[in-house]
Design a protein around this motif. Structure first.
Motif, PDB file in Angstrom:
ATOM      1  N   ARG A 151      17.154  49.380  40.706  1.00  0.00           N
ATOM      2  CA  ARG A 151      15.460  51.044  41.091  1.00  0.00           C
ATOM      3  C   ARG A 151      15.782  51.385  39.830  1.00  0.00           C
ATOM      4  O   ARG A 151      14.457  51.682  38.952  1.00  0.00           O
ATOM      5  N   TYR A 174      12.676  47.973  40.429  1.00  0.00           N
ATOM      6  CA  TYR A 174      12.517  46.690  41.722  1.00  0.00           C
ATOM      7  C   TYR A 174      14.124  47.252  41.178  1.00  0.00           C
ATOM      8  O   TYR A 174      14.963  46.742  41.083  1.00  0.00           O
ATOM      9  N   VAL A 188       9.200  54.448  43.229  1.00  0.00           N
ATOM     10  CA  VAL A 188      10.983  54.165  42.632  1.00  0.00           C
ATOM     11  C   VAL A 188      11.250  55.199  43.021  1.00  0.00           C
ATOM     12  O   VAL A 188      12.349  55.272  42.923  1.00  0.00           O
TER      13      VAL A 188
END
Length: 162
Positions: free
Chosen positions: A114, A119, A68
């Protein structure tokens, strides 16, 4: 060196476009998260179009899942690159300018996910000629259409100059 030229009307249009894309992108993602279970699917057009809730923890097609921080950094660098490229455009490069605006908005929409969630929320799911395309979202559409416009203008410019 030619000075960057853009009128106030265009600036307002570009800002409204960015904000509009971000609002639609984030709103659709919130609705999907609130109304669907992960991996559940709603048929819109049987054997063609579905809303399927997915969480993309990587890049396109979930590549490099779990990185990430890397994707946030890449988004930041890409955003700076897009702004720099936009400022280098000529007044008549309308497709490139709007393409960069779309791509920028799409990139920001996915970076927000993110940062906020770790996500990206995806939900638009097509099956075309038996191929189940990767699930995507409004930000992805803006990004792809935007880059497509930039490429189109480059190709048209090359054709006109060649």
């Amino acid at each position: 060196m030619k000075k960057f030229v853009i009128d106030k009307k265009s600036i307002v249009f570009y800002l409204i476009s960015i904000i509009g894309i971000l609002v639609v992108d984030q709103l659709t993602k919130v609705i999907v998260e609130a109304s669907m279970q992960l991996a559940s699917s709603h048929t819109i057009i049987d054997k063609f179009f579905y809303f399927t809730y997915a969480q993309n923890k990587g890049a396109a097609w979930s590549m490099l899942e779990g990185h990430v921080s890397l994707f946030i950094l890449i988004g930041f660098v890409a955003g700076i690159g897009m702004i720099f490229y936009f400022l280098k455009t000529k007044e008549n490069e309308i497709l490139t300018r709007f393409g960069l605006v779309l791509a920028f908005a799409g990139m920001i929409g996915n970076v927000i996910d993110r940062v906020r969630l770790g996500y990206v929320v995806d939900f638009i799911d097509f099956i075309i000629l038996g191929y189940d395309f990767p699930i995507f979202n409004v930000a992805d559409m803006a990004l792809v259409i935007g880059l497509g416009l930039v490429i189109l203008e480059v190709l048209l410019e090359g054709r006109n100059n060649g």
